[in-house]
Design an enzyme around this catalytic site. Structure first.
Site, PDB file in Angstrom:
ATOM      1  N   ASP A   1      83.944  15.473 -34.813  1.00 40.38           N
ATOM      2  CA  ASP A   1      83.051  15.953 -33.749  1.00 40.38           C
ATOM      3  C   ASP A   1      82.002  14.921 -33.352  1.00 40.38           C
ATOM      4  OD1 ASP A   1      82.096  16.434 -36.394  1.00 40.38           O
ATOM      5  OD2 ASP A   1      80.544  17.750 -35.615  1.00 40.38           O
TER       6      ASP A   1
ATOM      7  N   GLU B   1      81.320  18.780 -38.345  1.00 44.05           N
ATOM      8  CA  GLU B   1      80.425  18.389 -39.442  1.00 44.05           C
ATOM      9  C   GLU B   1      78.966  18.501 -39.026  1.00 44.05           C
ATOM     10  OE1 GLU B   1      77.714  16.259 -41.805  1.00 44.05           O
ATOM     11  OE2 GLU B   1      78.287  15.504 -39.818  1.00 44.05           O
TER      12      GLU B   1
END
Length: 397
Positions: free
Chosen positions: A82, A140
């Site tokens: 991400d 994350e």
């Protein structure tokens, strides 16, 4: 030697790893929205020749590379995919095409490095015993953390790894080098949200009010004693408040004040105790001054502990691969990382990949709009991870 083969493969495929990293960097996606990134990674795994691939946690992937005698031992390698809500300021050909979203924490590096490691491991799978489990996780950067969702979706099962290894970029370390620390390494991170409630009114008539700004000020100062007088000096702890919102004016006292902060430490028992102490202190002060407080502790990631034996083996493998002069010892780092969820489940090793190059002006920190890397680091990012995996599979531990 197998190490020499891996080093050569990492060097030969560097241009391809750079190309993959640049594509991911130019097409960033926010936490839990990594649909295109996940599809891109899945396609590359298939092109490598990996056939055992599963979707997990919606936008995550798990894949297996089986050597000879696949059930002998299993090691997991992890990358996160991400990006962050940041407007990129770099003037580079691979600048983000998604305005307001940027890979400013190096997850494009982690993902492309793990894909590079996958290429290497697949090409030498007839030269090692055991199985390498590849974990590409979402989210994350955002609570509850993609790692926790991957675990809930059984990413660590069938087969269950003996240990897990991850890496993260480090702008303070030169490209070509890496850093390790065994034992306590990264902090837990909790978000604090306080609403201090009083009774607002005209600033010239304090006797008719319950001033929430004054109450909030006392709370902020008093809560610091949780660190200075309640925490053991042997346990690293940080309490910081970064946002205070009191929408009054020069002569207007508001009805409420909103405060946001973070609490971090490296001990789970003390973490739970501190939460209770902070709430009790805040409620006592607010009540004593005639107001009230709503105090929410939003629990984030646990602290990250690197398993000593696994980390020792990875450290020595890195020294063999890069030379002792290119492997550094790290200090405790008070940032948080959801890799910690994996280390709550099994032995883990989370190390740092150097990406700095002062001569090229590549010095910006993570989470900044000018973050970038010396792309030569990708050769180490892919090759070393592959070597650590094979070294761990060969270990008798």
């Amino acid at each position: 030697m197998l190490k020499d083969t891996i080093q050569q493969l990492a060097a030969d495929q560097l241009s391809q790893t750079i190309e993959v990293r640049r594509h991911i960097h130019a097409n960033p996606e926010l936490s839990f929205e990594e649909h295109n990134t996940c599809a891109f990674v899945e396609k590359h795994l298939e092109e490598i020749g990996i056939t055992t691939i599963q979707r997990k946690a919606n936008t995550g992937l798990v894949a297996l590379i089986e050597g000879k005698n696949p059930s002998k031992k299993v090691i997991a390698l992890r990358a996160d995919m991400d990006a962050l809500p940041i407007i990129e300021q770099n003037d580079v050909p691979y600048k983000s095409k998604n305005e307001g979203v940027m890979h400013a924490c190096g997850h494009d590096v982690h993902t492309s490095s793990l894909l590079g490691a996958a290429r290497i491991l697949h090409s030498v799978k007839d030269q090692f015993e055991g199985t390498v489990k590849l974990i590409f996780q979402p989210g994350e950067e955002k609570i509850p953390g993609g790692a926790s969702l991957m675990i809930k979706d059984k990413a660590l099962e069938s087969p269950r790894p003996n240990g897990i290894v991850g890496q993260h970029v480090m702008p303070l370390i030169d490209a070509g080098k890496v850093g390790f620390r065994k034992g306590m390494y990264m902090a837990s991170a909790d978000e604090l949200y306080l609403k201090v409630i009083g009774k607002g009114g005209h600033g010239a008539m304090p006797e008719t009010l319950v001033d929430p700004i004054l109450i909030a000020s006392h709370i902020i100062v008093a809560l610091q004693q949780v660190i200075s007088r309640n925490a053991s000096p042997k346990i690293p702890s940080v309490l910081s408040f970064g946002r205070i919102e009191a929408l009054g004016a020069t002569n207007v006292i508001p009805n409420e004040v909103n405060i946001q902060g973070t609490f971090r430490t490296l001990n789970e028992k003390w973490r739970a105790e501190a939460h209770k102490k902070m709430v009790k202190i805040a409620e006592g002060i607010a009540e004593g001054m005639g107001g009230s407080v709503d105090f929410e502790v939003r629990k984030g990631y646990p602290f990250l502990k690197n398993a000593p034996e696994l980390t020792d083996r990875a450290y020595k493998a890195a020294q063999e691969y890069l030379g002792e002069e290119n492997v550094e010892d790290l200090d405790i780092w008070m940032a948080a990382e959801d890799f910690s969820y994996y280390t709550q489940e099994m032995d883990g090793c989370f190390y740092r990949l150097g990406i700095r190059n002062e001569e090229k002006g590549i010095t910006s920190g993570v989470h900044t709009p000018t973050f970038d890397i010396d792309e030569s680091a990708l050769e180490v990012g892919a090759g070393l991870m592959a070597w650590i995996a094979i070294n761990e599979l060969m270990s008798e531990a």
